[in-house]
Design a protein around this motif. Structure first.
Motif, PDB file in Angstrom:
ATOM      1  N   VAL A 244      62.602   0.837  -6.362  1.00  7.59           N
ATOM      2  CA  VAL A 244      61.753  -0.346  -6.302  1.00  7.59           C
ATOM      3  C   VAL A 244      60.553  -0.085  -5.400  1.00  7.59           C
ATOM      4  CG1 VAL A 244      61.649  -2.744  -5.578  1.00  7.59           C
ATOM      5  CG2 VAL A 244      63.640  -1.919  -6.851  1.00  7.59           C
ATOM      6  N   SER A 245      60.804   0.615  -4.276  1.00  3.16           N
ATOM      7  CA  SER A 245      59.699   0.917  -3.370  1.00  3.16           C
ATOM      8  C   SER A 245      58.690   1.849  -4.033  1.00  3.16           C
ATOM      9  CB  SER A 245      60.238   1.552  -2.088  1.00  3.16           C
ATOM     10  OG  SER A 245      59.187   1.919  -1.216  1.00  3.16           O
ATOM     11  N   ARG A 246      59.182   2.827  -4.798  1.00  4.78           N
ATOM     12  CA  ARG A 246      58.275   3.741  -5.484  1.00  4.78           C
ATOM     13  C   ARG A 246      57.538   3.053  -6.621  1.00  4.78           C
ATOM     14  NH1 ARG A 246      58.526   9.277  -5.008  1.00  4.78           N
ATOM     15  NH2 ARG A 246      59.980  10.069  -3.446  1.00  4.78           N
ATOM     16  N   ALA A 247      58.179   2.118  -7.268  1.00  3.71           N
ATOM     17  CA  ALA A 247      57.523   1.416  -8.371  1.00  3.71           C
ATOM     18  C   ALA A 247      56.377   0.545  -7.880  1.00  3.71           C
ATOM     19  CB  ALA A 247      58.540   0.558  -9.122  1.00  3.71           C
ATOM     20  N   GLY A 248      56.430   0.100  -6.648  1.00  4.06           N
ATOM     21  CA  GLY A 248      55.358  -0.724  -6.108  1.00  4.06           C
ATOM     22  C   GLY A 248      54.404   0.083  -5.254  1.00  4.06           C
ATOM     23  N   TYR A 249      53.931  -0.523  -4.177  1.00  2.00           N
ATOM     24  CA  TYR A 249      53.008   0.113  -3.252  1.00  2.00           C
ATOM     25  C   TYR A 249      53.664   0.129  -1.865  1.00  2.00           C
ATOM     26  CZ  TYR A 249      49.566  -0.610  -6.931  1.00  2.00           C
ATOM     27  OH  TYR A 249      48.894  -0.591  -8.127  1.00  2.00           O
ATOM     28  N   PRO A 250      54.498   1.125  -1.593  1.00  2.00           N
ATOM     29  CA  PRO A 250      55.243   1.109  -0.326  1.00  2.00           C
ATOM     30  C   PRO A 250      54.378   1.375   0.898  1.00  2.00           C
ATOM     31  CG  PRO A 250      55.655   3.156  -1.502  1.00  2.00           C
ATOM     32  CD  PRO A 250      54.845   2.289  -2.425  1.00  2.00           C
ATOM     33  N   THR A 251      53.283   2.098   0.724  1.00  2.77           N
ATOM     34  CA  THR A 251      52.425   2.458   1.862  1.00  2.77           C
ATOM     35  C   THR A 251      51.228   1.515   1.894  1.00  2.77           C
ATOM     36  OG1 THR A 251      53.077   4.768   1.583  1.00  2.77           O
ATOM     37  CG2 THR A 251      51.165   4.322   2.976  1.00  2.77           C
ATOM     38  N   ARG A 252      51.042   0.882   3.027  1.00  7.39           N
ATOM     39  CA  ARG A 252      49.962  -0.099   3.169  1.00  7.39           C
ATOM     40  C   ARG A 252      49.268   0.125   4.497  1.00  7.39           C
ATOM     41  NH1 ARG A 252      53.476  -5.459   1.253  1.00  7.39           N
ATOM     42  NH2 ARG A 252      54.197  -4.539  -0.734  1.00  7.39           N
ATOM     43  N   TYR A 253      47.956   0.193   4.431  1.00  9.55           N
ATOM     44  CA  TYR A 253      47.137   0.436   5.609  1.00  9.55           C
ATOM     45  C   TYR A 253      46.101  -0.680   5.730  1.00  9.55           C
ATOM     46  CZ  TYR A 253      48.799   5.262   6.169  1.00  9.55           C
ATOM     47  OH  TYR A 253      49.571   6.360   6.370  1.00  9.55           O
ATOM     48  N   PRO A 254      45.891  -1.195   6.936  1.00  5.71           N
ATOM     49  CA  PRO A 254      44.730  -2.075   7.142  1.00  5.71           C
ATOM     50  C   PRO A 254      43.427  -1.305   6.941  1.00  5.71           C
ATOM     51  CG  PRO A 254      46.340  -2.359   8.897  1.00  5.71           C
ATOM     52  CD  PRO A 254      46.784  -1.168   8.117  1.00  5.71           C
ATOM     53  N   HIS A 255      42.374  -2.026   6.710  1.00  9.68           N
ATOM     54  CA  HIS A 255      41.104  -1.383   6.398  1.00  9.68           C
ATOM     55  C   HIS A 255      40.639  -0.450   7.514  1.00  9.68           C
ATOM     56  CE1 HIS A 255      39.807  -4.543   3.150  1.00  9.68           C
ATOM     57  NE2 HIS A 255      40.878  -3.850   2.825  1.00  9.68           N
ATOM     58  N   ASP A 256      40.734  -0.914   8.749  1.00 11.88           N
ATOM     59  CA  ASP A 256      40.253  -0.077   9.852  1.00 11.88           C
ATOM     60  C   ASP A 256      41.117   1.163  10.036  1.00 11.88           C
ATOM     61  OD1 ASP A 256      42.408  -1.570  10.560  1.00 11.88           O
ATOM     62  OD2 ASP A 256      41.694  -2.101  12.567  1.00 11.88           O
ATOM     63  N   VAL A 257      42.445   1.000   9.870  1.00 11.65           N
ATOM     64  CA  VAL A 257      43.338   2.149  10.004  1.00 11.65           C
ATOM     65  C   VAL A 257      43.108   3.141   8.866  1.00 11.65           C
ATOM     66  CG1 VAL A 257      45.747   2.883  10.109  1.00 11.65           C
ATOM     67  CG2 VAL A 257      45.038   0.759  11.224  1.00 11.65           C
ATOM     68  N   PHE A 258      42.958   2.628   7.652  1.00 10.21           N
ATOM     69  CA  PHE A 258      42.715   3.496   6.496  1.00 10.21           C
ATOM     70  C   PHE A 258      41.395   4.248   6.646  1.00 10.21           C
ATOM     71  CE2 PHE A 258      41.135   4.326   2.221  1.00 10.21           C
ATOM     72  CZ  PHE A 258      42.230   4.931   1.631  1.00 10.21           C
ATOM     73  N   LYS A 259      40.382   3.555   7.109  1.00 12.60           N
ATOM     74  CA  LYS A 259      39.077   4.204   7.288  1.00 12.60           C
ATOM     75  C   LYS A 259      39.121   5.219   8.416  1.00 12.60           C
ATOM     76  CE  LYS A 259      35.779   1.830   9.055  1.00 12.60           C
ATOM     77  NZ  LYS A 259      34.724   0.816   9.271  1.00 12.60           N
ATOM     78  N   ALA A 260      39.846   4.928   9.492  1.00 14.45           N
ATOM     79  CA  ALA A 260      39.933   5.875  10.599  1.00 14.45           C
ATOM     80  C   ALA A 260      40.757   7.108  10.230  1.00 14.45           C
ATOM     81  CB  ALA A 260      40.542   5.186  11.826  1.00 14.45           C
ATOM     82  N   ARG A 261      41.721   6.945   9.309  1.00  9.39           N
ATOM     83  CA  ARG A 261      42.603   8.064   8.962  1.00  9.39           C
ATOM     84  C   ARG A 261      42.007   8.939   7.861  1.00  9.39           C
ATOM     85  NH1 ARG A 261      47.609   9.822   9.808  1.00  9.39           N
ATOM     86  NH2 ARG A 261      48.697  10.956   8.144  1.00  9.39           N
ATOM     87  N   TYR A 262      41.339   8.329   6.894  1.00  6.77           N
ATOM     88  CA  TYR A 262      40.873   9.074   5.728  1.00  6.77           C
ATOM     89  C   TYR A 262      39.350   9.093   5.620  1.00  6.77           C
ATOM     90  CZ  TYR A 262      45.757   8.514   4.375  1.00  6.77           C
ATOM     91  OH  TYR A 262      47.121   8.537   4.357  1.00  6.77           O
ATOM     92  N   TYR A 263      38.650   8.940   6.724  1.00  6.78           N
ATOM     93  CA  TYR A 263      37.187   8.959   6.675  1.00  6.78           C
ATOM     94  C   TYR A 263      36.671  10.330   6.246  1.00  6.78           C
ATOM     95  CZ  TYR A 263      37.106  11.715  10.955  1.00  6.78           C
ATOM     96  OH  TYR A 263      37.273  12.705  11.874  1.00  6.78           O
ATOM     97  N   ILE A 264      37.452  11.366   6.509  1.00  7.39           N
ATOM     98  CA  ILE A 264      36.997  12.715   6.185  1.00  7.39           C
ATOM     99  C   ILE A 264      36.918  12.952   4.691  1.00  7.39           C
ATOM    100  CG2 ILE A 264      39.274  13.800   6.170  1.00  7.39           C
ATOM    101  CD1 ILE A 264      38.009  16.156   7.659  1.00  7.39           C
ATOM    102  N   LEU A 265      37.626  12.110   3.898  1.00 11.11           N
ATOM    103  CA  LEU A 265      37.597  12.257   2.446  1.00 11.11           C
ATOM    104  C   LEU A 265      36.429  11.526   1.804  1.00 11.11           C
ATOM    105  CD1 LEU A 265      41.404  11.821   1.657  1.00 11.11           C
ATOM    106  CD2 LEU A 265      40.123  13.939   1.970  1.00 11.11           C
TER     107      LEU A 265
END
Length: 395
Positions: A75-96
């Motif tokens: 069930v977790s794989r069928a949905g979206y188990p990983t969720r990041y706030p906008h600021d956290v997502f931008k700080a973590r994946y800004y290099i992409l």
């Protein structure tokens, strides 16, 4: 039992119900859990023989399925188990993201960003551009993998590569894939889709109900939500939702990007170190070469001097002998000429005196022979012819 007292001081013993005790214990447990970070451990029986170093995968899968773990994972794989706030997502994946988004902002850009920050449109646009760029990178990587699989095996990646990657992860069996947690309707639906793809022979497959684009133009022609759905991620109002496959792919892209950056930094640092080492080595080798050349040239010069000495010393001795002989002869003949000159002058002086005396004697009166020969004059020295002839050398 609980003792209670009234206003008059009279007390009575009252019993506490089981529900009240359970409520109090539950409230105490909840407060304790909220104050800590609990980790739940589920123990599994590896084999029925109770022997060490024996692992039965089917038995483990049955225990996980009976415990509901596989269903929760599915069930977790069928949905979206990983969720990041906008600021956290931008700080973590800004290099992409795009390179222009990572450049330092100027004064005008900062003023525009501050003016747009009040409405929140700037941050949302940055996150949207980042998500769009990541979605395109994920689709491009999947498309390249699918093309490689088609060239090598001649089968679509949906029928071959995905099944193989789901069955084994990092060399270990994927218990979720090999289990029977899927319901029969889902299994029948998957078999029907696989049969339809085999019959049509098309390499395109559906992703979240959307036909997978075959080219970059088709992918970019889709709207933002469709592109995100194909990549396995969605952009919410405050968070970014990621599927498990999309999360793994984004982490792989992030690790690859950091790996390339680390390699670039290492290359630059090692280049500086190598150039510095080569500079020092060049200086040391130059000093060593100069010392070797100096010693070798000294040795060659000594050999040349010895060979030249063998030739020049006899010649110099001969030249010195000739020069000294000439000088000696010149000195000898000069001395001899001087002696002869002195002798000539002395003898001339003596001869002139002698002739003058003879002339004086010739002008005097003739005396007796006895006086003339026996009484010599003391005014002038007497000379006889024999003495004069002995002293005068023969010419």
């Amino acid at each position: 039992f609980i003792r209670s007292e009234d206003r008059d001081g009279r007390g009575s013993v009252a019993t506490k119900s089981v529900g009240a005790q359970f409520s109090a214990q539950l409230a105490q447990l909840r407060s304790r859990i909220d104050a800590t970070v609990p980790h739940y451990i589920r123990c599994l029986k590896p084999n029925d023989e109770l022997v060490p170093d024996s692992f039965d995968p089917k038995m483990i899968v049955d225990q996980l399925r009976c415990g509901g773990v596989l269903e929760a994972v599915r069930v977790s794989r069928a949905g979206y188990p990983t969720r990041y706030p906008h600021d956290v997502f931008k700080a973590r994946y800004y290099i992409l993201g795009d390179a222009k988004d990572r450049k330092p902002e100027g004064a005008v850009s900062k003023w525009k960003r501050r003016s747009a920050a009040s409405s929140g449109t700037h941050e949302d646009s940055m996150v949207q551009r980042l998500v769009s760029k990541i979605a395109f990178d994920i689709w491009e990587a999947d498309h390249e993998a699918m093309m490689v699989a088609l060239e090598e095996n001649g089968t679509p990646i949906a029928d071959h590569s995905r099944n193989s990657t789901q069955s084994y992860i990092n060399g270990h069996m994927n218990l979720v894939a090999v289990s029977t947690a899927n319901t029969p309707p889902e299994q029948r639906r998957k078999r029907a889709h696989a049969k339809k793809r085999r019959e049509t022979g098309s390499s395109a497959y559906l992703t979240s109900g959307i036909a997978r684009p075959e080219t970059a133009q088709e992918f970019l022609a889709l709207d933002f939500s469709s592109r995100c759905a194909i990549a396995g991620l969605q952009l919410g109002r405050t968070k970014v939702f990621l599927r498990r496959e999309a999360f793994d792919r984004i982490e792989a892209l992030r690790a690859q990007k950091f790996g390339k950056s680390a390699v670039t930094i290492q290359k630059l640092v090692r280049g500086v170190q190598a150039r510095f080492y080569c500079h020092l080595l060049k200086e040391e080798m130059t000093l060593a070469a100069v010392a070797i050349q100096r010693g070798y040239r000294d040795y060659v010069d000594r050999l040349y001097y010895l060979e030249l000495n063998k030739i020049l010393v006899p010649a110099a001795v001969k030249i010195q002998a000739i020069a000294r002989g000439a000088n000696t002869r010149m000195w000898y003949f000069g001395t001899l000429y001087g002696c002869m000159r002195i002798q000539a002058l002395v003898r001339g002086f003596q001869a002139r005196n002698y002739v003058a005396r003879l002339l004086d004697q010739m002008h005097q009166p003739v005396a007796s022979p006895v006086q003339s020969f026996d009484e010599p004059s003391f005014d002038q020295p007497s000379f006889d012819r024999g003495t004069f002839e002995e002293e005068t050398p023969e010419e």
